[in-house]
Design a protein around this motif. Structure first.
Motif, PDB file in Angstrom:
ATOM      1  N   VAL A 252       0.861  -1.187   0.000  1.00 18.38           N
ATOM      2  CA  VAL A 252       0.000   0.000   0.000  1.00 18.38           C
ATOM      3  C   VAL A 252       0.898   1.238   0.000  1.00 18.38           C
ATOM      4  CG1 VAL A 252      -1.706   1.321   1.309  1.00 18.38           C
ATOM      5  CG2 VAL A 252      -1.868  -1.170   1.216  1.00 18.38           C
ATOM      6  N   SER A 253       0.596   2.180  -0.891  1.00 19.97           N
ATOM      7  CA  SER A 253       1.356   3.432  -0.965  1.00 19.97           C
ATOM      8  C   SER A 253       0.456   4.595  -0.567  1.00 19.97           C
ATOM      9  CB  SER A 253       1.889   3.650  -2.374  1.00 19.97           C
ATOM     10  OG  SER A 253       2.718   2.571  -2.768  1.00 19.97           O
ATOM     11  N   ASN A 254       1.086   5.669  -0.093  1.00 20.76           N
ATOM     12  CA  ASN A 254       0.321   6.807   0.431  1.00 20.76           C
ATOM     13  C   ASN A 254      -0.053   7.841  -0.623  1.00 20.76           C
ATOM     14  OD1 ASN A 254       0.090   6.156   3.252  1.00 20.76           O
ATOM     15  ND2 ASN A 254       2.304   6.462   3.388  1.00 20.76           N
ATOM     16  N   SER A 255       0.686   7.874  -1.738  1.00 26.87           N
ATOM     17  CA  SER A 255       0.418   8.897  -2.751  1.00 26.87           C
ATOM     18  C   SER A 255       1.109   8.515  -4.047  1.00 26.87           C
ATOM     19  CB  SER A 255       0.920  10.260  -2.280  1.00 26.87           C
ATOM     20  OG  SER A 255       2.336  10.245  -2.160  1.00 26.87           O
ATOM     21  N   SER A 256       0.718   9.198  -5.128  1.00 25.41           N
ATOM     22  CA  SER A 256       1.376   8.977  -6.418  1.00 25.41           C
ATOM     23  C   SER A 256       2.828   9.425  -6.370  1.00 25.41           C
ATOM     24  CB  SER A 256       0.632   9.729  -7.521  1.00 25.41           C
ATOM     25  OG  SER A 256      -0.662   9.191  -7.703  1.00 25.41           O
ATOM     26  N   SER A 257       3.115  10.509  -5.660  1.00 28.62           N
ATOM     27  CA  SER A 257       4.508  10.973  -5.553  1.00 28.62           C
ATOM     28  C   SER A 257       5.344   9.957  -4.779  1.00 28.62           C
ATOM     29  CB  SER A 257       4.566  12.346  -4.879  1.00 28.62           C
ATOM     30  OG  SER A 257       3.990  12.304  -3.580  1.00 28.62           O
ATOM     31  N   GLU A 258       4.758   9.336  -3.770  1.00 29.40           N
ATOM     32  CA  GLU A 258       5.481   8.299  -3.034  1.00 29.40           C
ATOM     33  C   GLU A 258       5.766   7.110  -3.951  1.00 29.40           C
ATOM     34  OE1 GLU A 258       4.878   6.848   1.320  1.00 29.40           O
ATOM     35  OE2 GLU A 258       3.763   5.439   0.052  1.00 29.40           O
ATOM     36  N   ILE A 259       4.831   6.786  -4.825  1.00 28.72           N
ATOM     37  CA  ILE A 259       5.048   5.689  -5.769  1.00 28.72           C
ATOM     38  C   ILE A 259       6.256   5.969  -6.658  1.00 28.72           C
ATOM     39  CG2 ILE A 259       4.082   4.649  -7.873  1.00 28.72           C
ATOM     40  CD1 ILE A 259       1.403   4.519  -6.449  1.00 28.72           C
ATOM     41  N   MET A 260       6.400   7.202  -7.135  1.00 33.84           N
ATOM     42  CA  MET A 260       7.559   7.545  -7.960  1.00 33.84           C
ATOM     43  C   MET A 260       8.856   7.360  -7.178  1.00 33.84           C
ATOM     44  SD  MET A 260       6.600   8.204 -10.986  1.00 33.84           S
ATOM     45  CE  MET A 260       8.136   8.892 -11.607  1.00 33.84           C
ATOM     46  N   LYS A 261       8.864   7.733  -5.901  1.00 33.42           N
ATOM     47  CA  LYS A 261      10.063   7.549  -5.073  1.00 33.42           C
ATOM     48  C   LYS A 261      10.354   6.067  -4.875  1.00 33.42           C
ATOM     49  CE  LYS A 261       9.428  11.877  -2.500  1.00 33.42           C
ATOM     50  NZ  LYS A 261       9.089  12.480  -1.179  1.00 33.42           N
ATOM     51  N   ILE A 262       9.304   5.277  -4.646  1.00 30.65           N
ATOM     52  CA  ILE A 262       9.464   3.832  -4.454  1.00 30.65           C
ATOM     53  C   ILE A 262      10.079   3.200  -5.698  1.00 30.65           C
ATOM     54  CG2 ILE A 262       8.174   1.660  -4.259  1.00 30.65           C
ATOM     55  CD1 ILE A 262       6.173   3.254  -2.453  1.00 30.65           C
ATOM     56  N   ARG A 263       9.589   3.588  -6.862  1.00 29.97           N
ATOM     57  CA  ARG A 263      10.090   2.993  -8.106  1.00 29.97           C
ATOM     58  C   ARG A 263      11.533   3.422  -8.386  1.00 29.97           C
ATOM     59  NH1 ARG A 263       6.178   0.550 -11.077  1.00 29.97           N
ATOM     60  NH2 ARG A 263       7.365   0.754 -13.009  1.00 29.97           N
ATOM     61  N   LYS A 264      11.865   4.664  -8.075  1.00 29.71           N
ATOM     62  CA  LYS A 264      13.239   5.118  -8.264  1.00 29.71           C
ATOM     63  C   LYS A 264      14.181   4.361  -7.329  1.00 29.71           C
ATOM     64  CE  LYS A 264      16.121   9.279  -8.407  1.00 29.71           C
ATOM     65  NZ  LYS A 264      16.165  10.762  -8.263  1.00 29.71           N
ATOM     66  N   LEU A 265      13.771   4.184  -6.083  1.00 31.59           N
ATOM     67  CA  LEU A 265      14.574   3.439  -5.114  1.00 31.59           C
ATOM     68  C   LEU A 265      14.700   1.978  -5.537  1.00 31.59           C
ATOM     69  CD1 LEU A 265      16.039   3.379  -2.382  1.00 31.59           C
ATOM     70  CD2 LEU A 265      13.833   2.950  -1.290  1.00 31.59           C
ATOM     71  N   PHE A 266      13.604   1.402  -6.034  1.00 32.93           N
ATOM     72  CA  PHE A 266      13.610   0.019  -6.505  1.00 32.93           C
ATOM     73  C   PHE A 266      14.664  -0.150  -7.606  1.00 32.93           C
ATOM     74  CE2 PHE A 266      12.261  -3.428  -9.248  1.00 32.93           C
ATOM     75  CZ  PHE A 266      11.709  -4.367  -8.393  1.00 32.93           C
ATOM     76  N   GLU A 267      14.635   0.716  -8.602  1.00 33.75           N
ATOM     77  CA  GLU A 267      15.599   0.616  -9.696  1.00 33.75           C
ATOM     78  C   GLU A 267      17.027   0.815  -9.203  1.00 33.75           C
ATOM     79  OE1 GLU A 267      17.372   3.008 -13.428  1.00 33.75           O
ATOM     80  OE2 GLU A 267      15.550   3.787 -12.465  1.00 33.75           O
ATOM     81  N   GLN A 268      17.220   1.771  -8.313  1.00 36.60           N
ATOM     82  CA  GLN A 268      18.551   2.063  -7.780  1.00 36.60           C
ATOM     83  C   GLN A 268      19.133   0.845  -7.073  1.00 36.60           C
ATOM     84  OE1 GLN A 268      19.266   5.956  -5.639  1.00 36.60           O
ATOM     85  NE2 GLN A 268      19.341   4.563  -3.877  1.00 36.60           N
ATOM     86  N   ARG A 269      18.303   0.182  -6.275  1.00 39.45           N
ATOM     87  CA  ARG A 269      18.780  -0.988  -5.527  1.00 39.45           C
ATOM     88  C   ARG A 269      19.083  -2.152  -6.463  1.00 39.45           C
ATOM     89  NH1 ARG A 269      14.399  -0.933  -0.486  1.00 39.45           N
ATOM     90  NH2 ARG A 269      15.614   0.359   0.950  1.00 39.45           N
ATOM     91  N   VAL A 270      18.211  -2.395  -7.435  1.00 39.82           N
ATOM     92  CA  VAL A 270      18.431  -3.516  -8.356  1.00 39.82           C
ATOM     93  C   VAL A 270      19.699  -3.273  -9.164  1.00 39.82           C
ATOM     94  CG1 VAL A 270      17.506  -4.796 -10.324  1.00 39.82           C
ATOM     95  CG2 VAL A 270      15.991  -4.135  -8.445  1.00 39.82           C
ATOM     96  N   ARG A 271      19.915  -2.047  -9.617  1.00 37.36           N
ATOM     97  CA  ARG A 271      21.138  -1.739 -10.348  1.00 37.36           C
ATOM     98  C   ARG A 271      22.375  -1.989  -9.480  1.00 37.36           C
ATOM     99  NH1 ARG A 271      20.803   0.240 -15.162  1.00 37.36           N
ATOM    100  NH2 ARG A 271      18.838   1.116 -15.918  1.00 37.36           N
ATOM    101  N   ALA A 272      22.280  -1.671  -8.199  1.00 31.11           N
ATOM    102  CA  ALA A 272      23.414  -1.909  -7.297  1.00 31.11           C
ATOM    103  C   ALA A 272      23.705  -3.404  -7.186  1.00 31.11           C
ATOM    104  CB  ALA A 272      23.112  -1.315  -5.924  1.00 31.11           C
TER     105      ALA A 272
END
Length: 796
Positions: A252-272
């Motif tokens: 569950v996410s709190n907002s659309s802006s939070e979703i963008m942060k989650i996806r950016k963090l997701f990609e950053q971690r997978v790339r690492a």
């Protein structure tokens, strides 16, 4: 006897053993006949031979049960389960109910077989025997004499922690997250800092926190799991726990802006993680590395973490749960799916992509390829009776011409296939959650085609998809999102459910990594359900009872109009909150009904998020009044669910991720279902069903919205205008039958299978790094653009 059934029979016997032992003399002689056949005995070169020799030399039959258990464990570790089961059984029998450990070991077999209920019962029997949480040991001789192993600092605390870890895993599988957390925390209390079970216990604890939407706690638990593994063996430490940190997505996410942060963090971690496969931690920015390693003690060891490539030997257990919730964001997922695929390929075993079946290359196919019967297999963990993904393919499995095809069904997990699928297949094979057994099974079938019903719901099907078990490998739309997997050749969708401009996109912007197959027309057909309860046949008191007792609707809302969203809460995107807010404000005589989650934490998060939206839109006082008409109803049985659909005034379909089975149930109920199509398949399946039963003008006039405002307007108009609602119900009722048992869908599927099996593709060796080279900025821009396009499509 099939070894799976032998396990069930053995479990039944062991659970009855305490009752049977009450009638036996305590001095009854143990069973002395050796349980294995001569052909099953370990030869001198066998890893278990030394234990076998100890058994032969054992003079005291009364203590041989421990050696039988040790021999069973040895066979178990070698994946020789039929022999292990015989030996566990013999250990229990010869102990005369004085030895508890085999119960815990049997639980591990049951858990691997997908039977978490039996596994939990066996662990509880073990705990009863040795004593737990302050209770006295009831029958285990060692525990009675020396004290329970289920206490901090006990000599055999590893046995207890293993049992508790299995119980925690079983409870997690069954959705009992609170109890799973309690059990695993007891194991943590018992363990020391360097305990052999530390990595496994914290791994399962991280999974529990993730399901409970406690993402920070989940990341800490996974990092601690890797720390235990790293301390035990720095050169061979399993990076599964780090991968799970990378794949964390809150349900569950709190907002659309939070979703963008989650996806950016997701990609950053997978790339690492992709970088760490070849280079370890060197070259990763400190901030990124701190976020991935989470805990200070692990971060301080970063320079000693070596490349992680090919470290995961059992990727299904290492993954445990795919990044299931990512796709409910409604974004452009292909690049991120391909990035995740490259991570699995780099971290997984070296043979993950390597074809091992002789059927894979044309020169190795069985003789008479052109004239012999083709072998096709359908695989899923969701083929049980009434499961949507099984029903999605049931017509196809049932109607394949058996003169030309041998049809196999492989069932992952603990459920059995539904009756119709069992009757229709040449053979149905259960593989539980045994990764290696599943791979062997698929290779031995020597398939011409393998069809995955879905690849995002659980780890086994997700990871098996990376193998190459057939010249043609297909993904159906049970999970309506591309796999990003280089081993999947085709994704089967349909023309009505895809965006009309999809074919105009160039390769870099295509939604699918596979070749897209567009079936004509509907594309999805479920068997028509019979014997459903009919709300119209219920008396007024019976209907009231369902509302007040089964659905726990406050009595003051009994005669209000009901606007019902009959979907899991994780499907309610923050953008959908505007619809709920508009419904509450627009009809003072209406109540909005949402289904509670299994976790009270998730339900509370969604309630608070919607409350913030309503108060923001209408102010504190008016918003508080409106929110009194927001009711979270409990999850109910199938019969009550179908009555709920029929008794609701209007059904609200969520976006940007909708559904197909629930929407077909809604259409069958006759209650108007309002939907807002979005750019991707996952948000357009209702549209395809509506086009099958109504013409375009009717569809867009009553039920298909062009924006959030239009959605609210159409839903309120249907709710308040009785004449309009009854007219739409009649219109839906006349055409609803067309979306069930739809012959054109099955014919389209069969024509597709016939075509690709006549001309299977060549299979060049895949480049494991192919998908890890997406430029990060390009990927982020693509995702941002598609999310913005989606939001433009749902807002004025």
């Amino acid at each position: 006897m099939n070894w799976h059934w032998r396990l069930y029979a053995l479990v039944l016997f062991t659970l009855l053993l305490p009752l049977l032992s009450c009638t036996q003399s305590p001095t009854s002689p143990p069973q002395s006949e050796f349980p294995l056949q001569p052909s099953e005995l370990p030869p001198p070169s066998h890893p278990c031979h030394d234990i076998y020799l100890q058994l032969l030399r054992e003079s005291s039959a009364l203590s041989s049960h421990k050696l039988f258990n040790a021999l069973a464990v040895c066979y178990h570790q070698l994946d020789l389960l039929p022999q292990a089961l015989k030996l566990y059984e013999h250990s229990i029998l010869t102990s005369n109910n004085t030895f508890a450990l085999p119960f815990a070991n049997l639980a591990a077999v049951a858990l691997n077989n997908g039977d978490h209920v039996t596994a939990n019962a066996l662990v509880r029997e073990y705990l009863r025997g040795v004593g737990f949480n302050g209770s006295e040991p009831e029958f285990d001789d060692d525990a009675i004499e020396f004290g329970s192993p289920c206490r901090k600092g006990a000599d055999k605390d590893g046995e207890c922690c293993m049992a508790l870890n299995n119980l925690g895993a079983g409870l997690l599988t069954g959705g009992h997250w609170t109890e799973a957390e309690e059990v695993l925390k007891v194991a943590v209390h018992i363990m020391g800092n360097d305990h052999v079970m530390g990595d496994k216990v914290f791994f399962n604890l991280g999974s529990v926190y993730a399901e409970e939407c406690s993402m920070e706690e989940a990341a800490i638990a996974f990092a601690t799991s890797f720390l235990y593994s790293f301390k035990a063996n720095p050169d061979l430490s399993d990076p599964s726990a780090l991968m799970r940190i990378a794949l964390l997505v809150p349900p569950v996410s709190n907002s659309s802006s939070e979703i963008m942060k989650i996806r950016k963090l997701f990609e950053q971690r997978v790339r690492a993680i992709v970088h760490m496969a070849d280079f370890g931690c060197e070259g990763i920015e400190d901030g990124v590395l701190q976020d991935l390693l989470v805990i200070e003690e692990l971060y301080e060891l970063r320079k000693t973490i070596r490349p992680l490539k090919n470290r995961i030997s059992d990727p299904s257990k290492g993954l445990q749960t795919p990044h299931f919730y990512l796709h409910y964001h409604g974004a452009f997922d292909r690049p991120i799916q391909e990035l995740v695929a490259s991570m699995h390929i780099l971290l997984g075993p070296t043979d993950l992509l390597v074809p091992s079946s002789p059927m894979i290359h044309p020169g190795g196919r069985l003789d008479g390829f052109g004239s012999r019967k083709k072998r096709i297999c359908f695989i899923s963990s969701l083929f049980g009776e009434g499961e949507p993904h099984g029903l999605l393919l049931q017509d196809v499995i049932s109607n394949i011409d058996k003169r030309y095809y041998d049809v196999y069904v492989v069932v992952i997990g603990g459920e059995q296939a539904g009756d119709m699928i069992n009757k229709s297949a040449y053979d149905v094979i259960a593989v539980g959650y045994d990764w290696h057994q599943a791979r062997r099974t698929l290779n031995e079938l020597q398939l011409d085609a393998l069809v995955f019903a879905e690849m995002q719901n659980e780890a086994m099907s997700h990871m098996l998809g990376f193998g190459r078990f057939a010249p043609v490998q297909i993904l159906a739309m049970g999970s309506p999102v591309t796999s990003g997997n280089p081993s999947i050749d085709y994704f089967v969708s349909c023309s009505r459910s895809e965006h009309p401009l999809l074919t105009m996109l160039d390769e870099s912007e295509s939604h699918y990594s596979e070749q897209l197959v567009l079936l004509e027309g509907l594309g999805i057909s479920y068997p028509r359900p019979f014997h459903l309860p009919q709300a119209a046949h219920l008396s007024s008191p019976e209907r009231d009872k369902i509302w007040l007792v089964d659905l726990r609707l406050p009595s003051k809302f009994l005669h209000f109009r009901k606007y019902t969203c009959p979907q899991h809460l994780f499907k309610l995107h923050p953008d959908f909150d505007a619809v709920i807010s508009g419904m509450l404000a627009g009809d003072e005589g209406g109540v909005v009904l949402l289904q509670s989650a299994e976790s009270g934490r998730k339900t509370g998060m969604v309630r608070r998020r919607i409350s913030r939206h309503v108060v923001q839109d209408f102010g504190e006082k008016a918003g508080s009044d409106f929110l009194k008409r927001l009711v979270f109803i409990p999850r109910v049985t199938s019969d009550v669910f179908h009555v709920l659909l029929q008794m609701s005034s209007v059904l609200l379909h969520p976006f940007p991720f909708g559904g197909s089975k629930t929407s077909s149930d809604a259409i069958l109920s006759g209650t108007p279902l309002v939907t807002l199509p979005t750019p991707y398949l996952r948000g357009r399946m209702v549209l395809a069903q509506y086009f099958e039963i109504m013409d375009d003008v009717q569809v867009y006039d009553c039920c298909v919205a062009a924006s959030v405002t239009d959605y609210i307007y159409k839903a309120l108009r249907l709710g308040i205008n009785d004449a309009l609602r009854y007219g739409v119900k009649e219109l839906i009722g006349r055409g609803a039958g067309k979306i069930f048992d739809n012959e054109s869908v099955r014919l389209e599927w069969l024509a597709f299978l016939d075509s690709v099996l006549k001309n299977p593709p060549e299979l060049p060796l895949q480049d494991p790094l192919k998908f890890s080279r997406h430029d990060s900025e390009v990927l982020q821009n693509l995702q941002r653009r598609w999310i913005e396009d989606t939001q433009v499509s749902v807002h004025d």
